[in-house]
Design a protein around this motif. Structure first.
Motif, PDB file in Angstrom:
ATOM      1  N   CYS A 232       0.829  -1.205   0.000  1.00  0.00           N
ATOM      2  CA  CYS A 232       0.000   0.000   0.000  1.00  0.00           C
ATOM      3  C   CYS A 232       0.864   1.256   0.000  1.00  0.00           C
ATOM      4  CB  CYS A 232      -0.915   0.015   1.226  1.00  0.00           C
ATOM      5  SG  CYS A 232      -2.334  -1.094   1.137  1.00  0.00           S
ATOM      6  N   HIS A 233       1.939   1.232   0.780  1.00  0.00           N
ATOM      7  CA  HIS A 233       2.844   2.380   0.827  1.00  0.00           C
ATOM      8  C   HIS A 233       3.484   2.616  -0.538  1.00  0.00           C
ATOM      9  CE1 HIS A 233       6.733   4.418   1.608  1.00  0.00           C
ATOM     10  NE2 HIS A 233       6.021   5.102   2.484  1.00  0.00           N
ATOM     11  N   ILE A 234       3.867   1.545  -1.211  1.00  0.00           N
ATOM     12  CA  ILE A 234       4.460   1.674  -2.544  1.00  0.00           C
ATOM     13  C   ILE A 234       3.444   2.245  -3.527  1.00  0.00           C
ATOM     14  CG2 ILE A 234       5.376   0.375  -4.516  1.00  0.00           C
ATOM     15  CD1 ILE A 234       6.661  -1.542  -2.476  1.00  0.00           C
ATOM     16  N   VAL A 235       2.234   1.690  -3.500  1.00  0.00           N
ATOM     17  CA  VAL A 235       1.180   2.134  -4.423  1.00  0.00           C
ATOM     18  C   VAL A 235       0.863   3.617  -4.205  1.00  0.00           C
ATOM     19  CG1 VAL A 235      -1.269   1.870  -5.004  1.00  0.00           C
ATOM     20  CG2 VAL A 235       0.174  -0.149  -4.721  1.00  0.00           C
ATOM     21  N   ASP A 236       0.822   4.033  -2.950  1.00  0.00           N
ATOM     22  CA  ASP A 236       0.460   5.421  -2.639  1.00  0.00           C
ATOM     23  C   ASP A 236       1.578   6.415  -2.943  1.00  0.00           C
ATOM     24  OD1 ASP A 236      -1.974   4.501  -1.748  1.00  0.00           O
ATOM     25  OD2 ASP A 236      -1.444   4.535   0.385  1.00  0.00           O
ATOM     26  N   ASN A 237       2.815   5.927  -3.061  1.00  0.00           N
ATOM     27  CA  ASN A 237       3.944   6.857  -3.189  1.00  0.00           C
ATOM     28  C   ASN A 237       4.808   6.634  -4.430  1.00  0.00           C
ATOM     29  OD1 ASN A 237       4.058   8.400  -0.392  1.00  0.00           O
ATOM     30  ND2 ASN A 237       3.586   6.256   0.078  1.00  0.00           N
ATOM     31  N   THR A 238       4.374   5.750  -5.325  1.00  0.00           N
ATOM     32  CA  THR A 238       5.161   5.447  -6.521  1.00  0.00           C
ATOM     33  C   THR A 238       4.298   5.643  -7.761  1.00  0.00           C
ATOM     34  OG1 THR A 238       6.370   3.781  -5.249  1.00  0.00           O
ATOM     35  CG2 THR A 238       6.623   3.718  -7.636  1.00  0.00           C
ATOM     36  N   ASP A 239       4.824   6.385  -8.728  1.00  0.00           N
ATOM     37  CA  ASP A 239       4.059   6.647  -9.944  1.00  0.00           C
ATOM     38  C   ASP A 239       3.902   5.396 -10.800  1.00  0.00           C
ATOM     39  OD1 ASP A 239       3.748   9.326  -9.281  1.00  0.00           O
ATOM     40  OD2 ASP A 239       5.628   9.905 -10.263  1.00  0.00           O
ATOM     41  N   ASP A 240       4.945   4.597 -10.892  1.00  0.00           N
ATOM     42  CA  ASP A 240       4.916   3.420 -11.760  1.00  0.00           C
ATOM     43  C   ASP A 240       5.478   2.213 -11.015  1.00  0.00           C
ATOM     44  OD1 ASP A 240       4.863   1.579 -13.800  1.00  0.00           O
ATOM     45  OD2 ASP A 240       6.430   2.547 -15.013  1.00  0.00           O
ATOM     46  N   TYR A 241       4.619   1.242 -10.732  1.00  0.00           N
ATOM     47  CA  TYR A 241       5.050   0.017 -10.049  1.00  0.00           C
ATOM     48  C   TYR A 241       4.701  -1.221 -10.888  1.00  0.00           C
ATOM     49  CZ  TYR A 241       0.191   0.739  -8.608  1.00  0.00           C
ATOM     50  OH  TYR A 241      -1.157   1.001  -8.594  1.00  0.00           O
ATOM     51  N   ASP A 247      14.727  -0.991  -6.505  1.00  0.00           N
ATOM     52  CA  ASP A 247      14.299  -0.155  -5.380  1.00  0.00           C
ATOM     53  C   ASP A 247      13.024  -0.692  -4.736  1.00  0.00           C
ATOM     54  OD1 ASP A 247      16.426   1.561  -5.595  1.00  0.00           O
ATOM     55  OD2 ASP A 247      15.360   3.019  -6.855  1.00  0.00           O
ATOM     56  N   LEU A 248      12.087  -1.158  -5.558  1.00  0.00           N
ATOM     57  CA  LEU A 248      10.849  -1.711  -5.016  1.00  0.00           C
ATOM     58  C   LEU A 248      11.118  -3.023  -4.275  1.00  0.00           C
ATOM     59  CD1 LEU A 248       8.261  -1.074  -7.898  1.00  0.00           C
ATOM     60  CD2 LEU A 248       8.662   0.255  -5.810  1.00  0.00           C
ATOM     61  N   LYS A 249      12.024  -3.815  -4.809  1.00  0.00           N
ATOM     62  CA  LYS A 249      12.378  -5.064  -4.125  1.00  0.00           C
ATOM     63  C   LYS A 249      13.030  -4.780  -2.782  1.00  0.00           C
ATOM     64  CE  LYS A 249      12.952  -7.652  -8.414  1.00  0.00           C
ATOM     65  NZ  LYS A 249      13.925  -8.149  -9.398  1.00  0.00           N
ATOM     66  N   LYS A 250      13.848  -3.740  -2.721  1.00  0.00           N
ATOM     67  CA  LYS A 250      14.491  -3.386  -1.457  1.00  0.00           C
ATOM     68  C   LYS A 250      13.445  -3.044  -0.398  1.00  0.00           C
ATOM     69  CE  LYS A 250      18.966  -1.721  -3.171  1.00  0.00           C
ATOM     70  NZ  LYS A 250      19.834  -0.531  -3.382  1.00  0.00           N
ATOM     71  N   GLU A 251      12.383  -2.342  -0.816  1.00  0.00           N
ATOM     72  CA  GLU A 251      11.310  -2.036   0.139  1.00  0.00           C
ATOM     73  C   GLU A 251      10.643  -3.308   0.631  1.00  0.00           C
ATOM     74  OE1 GLU A 251       8.623   1.256  -0.011  1.00  0.00           O
ATOM     75  OE2 GLU A 251       9.558   2.023  -1.834  1.00  0.00           O
ATOM     76  N   LEU A 252      10.377  -4.234  -0.284  1.00  0.00           N
ATOM     77  CA  LEU A 252       9.720  -5.479   0.096  1.00  0.00           C
ATOM     78  C   LEU A 252      10.628  -6.367   0.940  1.00  0.00           C
ATOM     79  CD1 LEU A 252       7.962  -6.148  -3.322  1.00  0.00           C
ATOM     80  CD2 LEU A 252       6.816  -5.644  -1.162  1.00  0.00           C
ATOM     81  N   LEU A 253      11.924  -6.243   0.750  1.00  0.00           N
ATOM     82  CA  LEU A 253      12.865  -7.038   1.538  1.00  0.00           C
ATOM     83  C   LEU A 253      13.004  -6.522   2.967  1.00  0.00           C
ATOM     84  CD1 LEU A 253      15.560  -7.683  -1.199  1.00  0.00           C
ATOM     85  CD2 LEU A 253      14.148  -9.406  -0.073  1.00  0.00           C
ATOM     86  N   ASN A 254      12.309  -5.424   3.281  1.00  0.00           N
ATOM     87  CA  ASN A 254      12.255  -4.947   4.666  1.00  0.00           C
ATOM     88  C   ASN A 254      11.237  -5.728   5.490  1.00  0.00           C
ATOM     89  OD1 ASN A 254      14.190  -2.851   4.617  1.00  0.00           O
ATOM     90  ND2 ASN A 254      12.749  -1.493   3.597  1.00  0.00           N
TER      91      ASN A 254
END
Length: 297
Positions: A232-241, A247-254
């Motif tokens: 949800c955080h990615i969807v709300d703050n990223t123009d293209d996912y 970078d997106l994988k790094k967020e998910l690896l948290n």
């Protein structure tokens, strides 16, 4: 101590020396080392990574989950230790001898915790969660009323502000993010189960003969909303996912390090998973009747 998740997206040669993970690169970059005892998960994405058997042996000895990715960069394989606990044989016997009424009760607890956590996330996002709270309060033994599916239908209709979004492996984004995040979560839960001396293959509810991680899929259910939170955080703050970038994988690896509330205390998700699996064994052994799950409140 919070165990580290290491991600390798570029070619590298991984070996070991003096109880360290040694990382060598094909170019002129200097070698890097990481203490193996500090690692909880290793994600190998690039197809040109070479890893020595000596390192694999030390990683499994330290109960590190090694995740390998396919050519499409999605997690596909998982290496876990064969002997994860000193009392493993006895613990597996308790697991295999669990009665059907006990497993139905454990599934009831699992579904209830999952729906409450889904409701908590919806409520945090300002969405109507009253139906989910009602469903969570009325889950029966074995979830004979199929409240899990009813809750899922409401949850996915309201979680994202995306017209006609449906949750599915091959569905539109952000399903790609969810698939990746759930694969990481599955590895975390499987690692915790093995460390607690249980077989991740033998589930309390999931029983597909082609699924090697039925129990992991059972126990990860109440943890899924924490993956959904990051997505949800990615969807709300990223123009293209639409594409899973590094970078997106790094967020998910948290995900393994994400703070969760469990049994009245804050804890990293990877540590919380071990508490959950330890409490599951106590249920199998007759020591307790309650699985300790995180509470999204």
């Amino acid at each position: 101590m919070i165990k580290r998740t290491l991600f390798f997206g570029n070619p590298a040669y991984l070996s070991t020396k003096n109880e360290q993970l040694v990382i060598s690169f094909p170019d002129d970059k200097p070698e890097r080392t990481v203490p193996i005892e500090d690692i909880g998960m290793l994600v190998l994405e690039n197809q040109q990574i070479t890893i020595t058997n000596g390192l694999l042996s030390k990683l499994t000895d330290c109960k590190v989950a090694v995740v390998s990715c396919n050519a499409q960069h999605m997690p596909e394989g998982l290496l876990l230790p064969m002997n994860g606990h000193s009392e493993q044989t006895e613990r597996i016997r308790y697991q295999l001898d669990a009665s059907l009424p006990l497993k139905k009760n454990l599934w009831q607890q699992t579904v209830t915790a999952k729906i409450y956590n889904q409701a908590g996330l919806l409520q945090e996002k300002g969405k109507n969660a009253q139906r989910l709270f009602h469903l969570a309060k009325n889950v029966s033994s074995g979830d004979t009323g199929n409240h899990e599916a009813q809750a899922a239908a409401h949850y996915w209709q309201h979680l994202f502000d995306i017209p006609e979004f449906n949750r599915g492996q091959g569905g539109i984004p952000p399903n790609n993010l969810l698939n990746y995040g759930y694969a990481i979560l599955r590895a975390v839960i499987a690692r915790a189960l093995v460390s607690s001396g249980m077989l991740p293959q033998v589930g309390i509810w999931h029983r597909n003969k082609y699924n090697a991680y039925c129990l992991a899929d059972d126990i990860m259910e109440p943890y899924r909303p924490y993956v959904d939170l990051i997505v949800c955080h990615i969807v709300d703050n990223t123009d293209d996912y639409t594409e899973l970038t590094v970078d997106l994988k790094k967020e998910l690896l948290n995900i393994p390090a994400l703070d969760v509330q469990i049994d009245g205390q804050k804890s990293p998700l990877m540590v919380a998973a071990s508490r959950t699996t330890s409490s599951l064994f106590e249920c199998f052994a007759g020591i307790s009747r309650k699985i300790i799950y995180p509470d999204y409140g």
